[in-house]
Enzyme design. Sequence first.
Site, PDB file in Angstrom:
ATOM      1  N   ASP A   1       0.866  -1.182   0.000  1.00 51.19           N
ATOM      2  CA  ASP A   1       0.000   0.000   0.000  1.00 51.19           C
ATOM      3  C   ASP A   1       0.900   1.228   0.000  1.00 51.19           C
ATOM      4  OD1 ASP A   1      -3.289   0.136   0.716  1.00 51.19           O
ATOM      5  OD2 ASP A   1      -2.173   2.023   0.774  1.00 51.19           O
TER       6      ASP A   1
ATOM      7  N   THR B   1     -12.725  -2.250 -10.101  1.00 49.45           N
ATOM      8  CA  THR B   1     -13.796  -2.167 -11.102  1.00 49.45           C
ATOM      9  C   THR B   1     -13.402  -1.136 -12.160  1.00 49.45           C
ATOM     10  OG1 THR B   1     -15.390  -2.745  -9.412  1.00 49.45           O
ATOM     11  CG2 THR B   1     -16.265  -1.721 -11.408  1.00 49.45           C
TER      12      THR B   1
ATOM     13  N   GLU C   1     -14.614  -8.392  -8.655  1.00 45.57           N
ATOM     14  CA  GLU C   1     -14.748  -8.710  -7.232  1.00 45.57           C
ATOM     15  C   GLU C   1     -16.190  -8.434  -6.821  1.00 45.57           C
ATOM     16  OE1 GLU C   1     -12.550  -9.953  -4.777  1.00 45.57           O
ATOM     17  OE2 GLU C   1     -14.560 -10.002  -3.926  1.00 45.57           O
TER      18      GLU C   1
ATOM     19  N   GLU D   1     -18.844  -4.650   1.554  1.00 47.24           N
ATOM     20  CA  GLU D   1     -18.056  -4.046   2.634  1.00 47.24           C
ATOM     21  C   GLU D   1     -18.610  -4.518   3.969  1.00 47.24           C
ATOM     22  OE1 GLU D   1     -17.806   0.197   2.136  1.00 47.24           O
ATOM     23  OE2 GLU D   1     -16.761  -0.047   0.239  1.00 47.24           O
TER      24      GLU D   1
ATOM     25  N   LYS E   1     -19.384  -7.531 -13.971  1.00 41.26           N
ATOM     26  CA  LYS E   1     -19.317  -6.732 -12.737  1.00 41.26           C
ATOM     27  C   LYS E   1     -20.299  -5.559 -12.801  1.00 41.26           C
ATOM     28  CE  LYS E   1     -18.178  -4.960  -8.931  1.00 41.26           C
ATOM     29  NZ  LYS E   1     -18.709  -5.563  -7.720  1.00 41.26           N
TER      30      LYS E   1
ATOM     31  N   ASN F   1     -23.813  -5.167 -10.512  1.00 39.57           N
ATOM     32  CA  ASN F   1     -24.055  -4.058  -9.579  1.00 39.57           C
ATOM     33  C   ASN F   1     -25.244  -3.209 -10.013  1.00 39.57           C
ATOM     34  OD1 ASN F   1     -22.302  -4.636  -7.607  1.00 39.57           O
ATOM     35  ND2 ASN F   1     -20.889  -2.945  -7.977  1.00 39.57           N
TER      36      ASN F   1
ATOM     37  N   CYS G   1     -19.600   1.607  -4.359  1.00 37.45           N
ATOM     38  CA  CYS G   1     -19.657   0.992  -5.690  1.00 37.45           C
ATOM     39  C   CYS G   1     -20.927   1.261  -6.491  1.00 37.45           C
ATOM     40  CB  CYS G   1     -19.423  -0.505  -5.571  1.00 37.45           C
ATOM     41  SG  CYS G   1     -17.728  -0.873  -5.055  1.00 37.45           S
TER      42      CYS G   1
ATOM     43  N   LYS H   1     -21.269   4.714  -8.477  1.00 38.49           N
ATOM     44  CA  LYS H   1     -20.309   4.931  -9.578  1.00 38.49           C
ATOM     45  C   LYS H   1     -20.458   3.851 -10.655  1.00 38.49           C
ATOM     46  CE  LYS H   1     -16.058   2.797  -7.657  1.00 38.49           C
ATOM     47  NZ  LYS H   1     -15.783   1.653  -8.514  1.00 38.49           N
ATOM     48  N   ASP H   2     -20.773   2.629 -10.274  1.00 35.79           N
ATOM     49  CA  ASP H   2     -20.842   1.565 -11.274  1.00 35.79           C
ATOM     50  C   ASP H   2     -22.072   1.721 -12.179  1.00 35.79           C
ATOM     51  OD1 ASP H   2     -18.548   0.742 -10.058  1.00 35.79           O
ATOM     52  OD2 ASP H   2     -19.299  -1.164  -9.309  1.00 35.79           O
TER      53      ASP H   2
ATOM     54  N   ARG I   1     -18.536   6.424   2.581  1.00 36.99           N
ATOM     55  CA  ARG I   1     -18.343   6.872   1.202  1.00 36.99           C
ATOM     56  C   ARG I   1     -19.686   6.820   0.474  1.00 36.99           C
ATOM     57  NH1 ARG I   1     -12.977   3.437  -0.635  1.00 36.99           N
ATOM     58  NH2 ARG I   1     -14.166   1.610  -0.031  1.00 36.99           N
TER      59      ARG I   1
HETATM   60  N1  LIG Z   1     -15.454  -1.898  -1.588  1.00 38.35           N
HETATM   61  C1  LIG Z   1     -16.198  -2.779  -2.229  1.00 38.35           C
HETATM   62  O1  LIG Z   1     -17.240  -3.243  -1.738  1.00 38.35           O
HETATM   63  C2  LIG Z   1     -15.790  -3.255  -3.601  1.00 38.35           C
HETATM   64  C3  LIG Z   1     -16.398  -4.404  -4.136  1.00 38.35           C
HETATM   65  C4  LIG Z   1     -16.036  -4.831  -5.406  1.00 38.35           C
HETATM   66  C5  LIG Z   1     -15.127  -4.087  -6.144  1.00 38.35           C
HETATM   67  N2  LIG Z   1     -14.584  -2.966  -5.621  1.00 38.35           N
HETATM   68  C6  LIG Z   1     -13.627  -2.218  -6.450  1.00 38.35           C
HETATM   69  O2  LIG Z   1     -12.299  -2.533  -6.031  1.00 38.35           O
HETATM   70  C7  LIG Z   1     -11.455  -1.378  -6.076  1.00 38.35           C
HETATM   71  C8  LIG Z   1     -10.878  -1.131  -4.699  1.00 38.35           C
HETATM   72  O3  LIG Z   1     -11.934  -0.922  -3.776  1.00 38.35           O
HETATM   73  P1  LIG Z   1     -11.706  -0.918  -2.197  1.00 38.35           P
HETATM   74  O4  LIG Z   1     -13.034  -0.737  -1.573  1.00 38.35           O
HETATM   75  O5  LIG Z   1     -10.857  -2.055  -1.792  1.00 38.35           O
HETATM   76  O6  LIG Z   1     -10.866   0.446  -2.059  1.00 38.35           O
HETATM   77  P2  LIG Z   1     -10.178   1.050  -0.778  1.00 38.35           P
HETATM   78  O7  LIG Z   1     -10.219   2.514  -0.939  1.00 38.35           O
HETATM   79  O8  LIG Z   1     -10.756   0.430   0.458  1.00 38.35           O
HETATM   80  O9  LIG Z   1      -8.672   0.529  -0.891  1.00 38.35           O
HETATM   81  C9  LIG Z   1      -7.794   0.897  -1.897  1.00 38.35           C
HETATM   82  C10 LIG Z   1      -6.378   0.858  -1.339  1.00 38.35           C
HETATM   83  O10 LIG Z   1      -5.474   1.076  -2.412  1.00 38.35           O
HETATM   84  C11 LIG Z   1      -4.399   1.898  -1.928  1.00 38.35           C
HETATM   85  N3  LIG Z   1      -3.743   2.495  -3.088  1.00 38.35           N
HETATM   86  C12 LIG Z   1      -4.088   3.593  -3.801  1.00 38.35           C
HETATM   87  N4  LIG Z   1      -3.235   3.767  -4.829  1.00 38.35           N
HETATM   88  C13 LIG Z   1      -2.337   2.747  -4.774  1.00 38.35           C
HETATM   89  C14 LIG Z   1      -1.210   2.377  -5.554  1.00 38.35           C
HETATM   90  N5  LIG Z   1      -0.854   3.079  -6.628  1.00 38.35           N
HETATM   91  N6  LIG Z   1      -0.525   1.269  -5.190  1.00 38.35           N
HETATM   92  C15 LIG Z   1      -0.888   0.537  -4.110  1.00 38.35           C
HETATM   93  N7  LIG Z   1      -1.940   0.845  -3.321  1.00 38.35           N
HETATM   94  C16 LIG Z   1      -2.656   1.938  -3.657  1.00 38.35           C
HETATM   95  C17 LIG Z   1      -5.102   2.854  -0.997  1.00 38.35           C
HETATM   96  O11 LIG Z   1      -4.175   3.448  -0.089  1.00 38.35           O
HETATM   97  C18 LIG Z   1      -6.107   1.938  -0.301  1.00 38.35           C
HETATM   98  O12 LIG Z   1      -5.570   1.346   0.862  1.00 38.35           O
HETATM   99  C19 LIG Z   1     -12.337  -0.258  -6.631  1.00 38.35           C
HETATM  100  O13 LIG Z   1     -12.184  -0.207  -8.018  1.00 38.35           O
HETATM  101  C20 LIG Z   1     -13.747  -0.717  -6.297  1.00 38.35           C
HETATM  102  O14 LIG Z   1     -14.700  -0.203  -7.192  1.00 38.35           O
HETATM  103  C21 LIG Z   1     -14.873  -2.546  -4.363  1.00 38.35           C
END
Ligand SMILES: NC(=O)c1ccc[n+]([C@@H]2O[C@H](COP(=O)([O-])OP(=O)(O)OC[C@H]3O[C@@H](n4cnc5c(N)ncnc54)[C@H](O)[C@@H]3O)[C@@H](O)[C@H]2O)c1
Length: 414
Positions: free
Chosen positions: A29, A123, A146, A150, A219, A223, A275, A278-279, A340
């Site tokens: 991270d 996503t 994915e 949450e 995906k 959603n 999600c 935005k999705d 969020r």
């Molecule tokens: N949260 C959900 O329920 C969910 C479900 C399915 C898909 N997604 C998708 O998955 C992706 C991530 O979602 P999330 O909820 O885990 O996000 P999040 O914000 O909880 O976590 C993202 C992490 O990535 C880190 N980060 C940012 N830039 C980086 C880089 N260049 N290198 C390494 N780490 C970096 C951030 O510091 C953060 O810890 C998004 O595209 C989201 O749409 C999220």
Amino acid sequence: MKIAVAGTGYVGLSVALLLAQHNEVHALDIVPDKVAMLNRGRSPIVDREIAEFLDGNASGERPLDFAATLDPAQAYGDAEYAIVATPTNYDSQKNYFDTSSVESAIAAIRAANSSAWIIIKSTVPVGYTQHLRDALGDDRILFSPEFLREGHALYDNLHPSRIVVGAPQSDASALAAATRFAELLAQGADLAEAARANEDGSRGIPQLVVGPTEAEAIKLFANTYLALRVAYFNELDTYADSRGLNAQEIIHGVCLDPRIRDNYNNPSFGYGGYCLPKDTKQLLANYSQVPQNLISAIVDANRTRKDFIATEIERRIEGINKPVVGIYRLTMKSGSDNFRQSAIQGIMKRIKARGVPVIVYEPTLNAADFFGSEVTHDLESFKQRADVIVANRWNDDLVDVGDKVFTRDLFKRD
Ligand SMILES: NC(=O)c1ccc[n+]([C@@H]2O[C@H](COP(=O)([O-])OP(=O)(O)OC[C@H]3O[C@@H](n4cnc5c(N)ncnc54)[C@H](O)[C@@H]3O)[C@@H](O)[C@H]2O)c1
């Protein structure tokens, strides 16, 4: 097998811990505090299974091969798979999907490792992975959607509804890498899941290897269907409320039909969270030049619902001298630790725009104000000061002020 994960949020951390049961996993991270917490065995997010896995690893009861790092060479060097789980965002005003964190993670992976299979878990817009493969001339980039929720991030990976990996169907080595990745995820899932019987007579976790663009579409369409369902039951509730009907009875009667099913039907202030907003908007943008009515209606319906809720709240405070509206929790769901894009923020904005002062009870927010409105951690004074308490989800904290509460949480569940 050495596996790297970029991003330790909901997606990255849950996938990293799942895979760390049977593989050497390095999670990177860019936020030092998160990395330090993880290496102390503490979870930066609220998630029961993630906390249990980290505790079990620290006590030796559930050994994991897991390390968090800020160092790209340590994480990405020698990894066979590098999973990208960094944030993506959509700005509907500019019609722009921000995938810059995915691109910078991929650049960092390639600087340290030219041969790892990169799996995008973030996503992304439909067509993005193929576009990136072409633009970078890199045929070792795949996509795997994915589906976690949450608050249940690792649980959902331990009990997946399906595993989908996208790879070009004409590329045998990409297909083999995709199939192997799906097996790694399945291996990490709960053993009972691996043996389960499915409705269609098959056994185990359904695994789909499809084209990368189809995987991206799966995906966004999944959603958007969930958003449609939320919007549908919310509109049913708006109708019932406007006509003085019992929405609970109607929903119960509708959902006894086994094709409709009695789940994901509890009215709310609107779909929200990171999600769904935005999705859905992203999928709508992907429809440009393609005829549609429903996708834009879903996006519009969510706005209309929030307008309706704000008007109902306004009605509740009519005639009160200098009314104060209390916002009970900014979170989207009970048990969630982040807010969020939560729907209640849209309600709050609308109430404030109508000139009514708002106070917020949010124990997880350590700030004196939220967009100019006072934040309090003192539940008792909050209950006394608010004339109406607006709660997207009911909590028994509010039982003694039930007559002040405005909620549409008819079934008292998420
Ligand atoms: N949260 C959900 O329920 C969910 C479900 C399915 C898909 N997604 C998708 O998955 C992706 C991530 O979602 P999330 O909820 O885990 O996000 P999040 O914000 O909880 O976590 C993202 C992490 O990535 C880190 N980060 C940012 N830039 C980086 C880089 N260049 N290198 C390494 N780490 C970096 C951030 O510091 C953060 O810890 C998004 O595209 C989201 O749409 C999220």
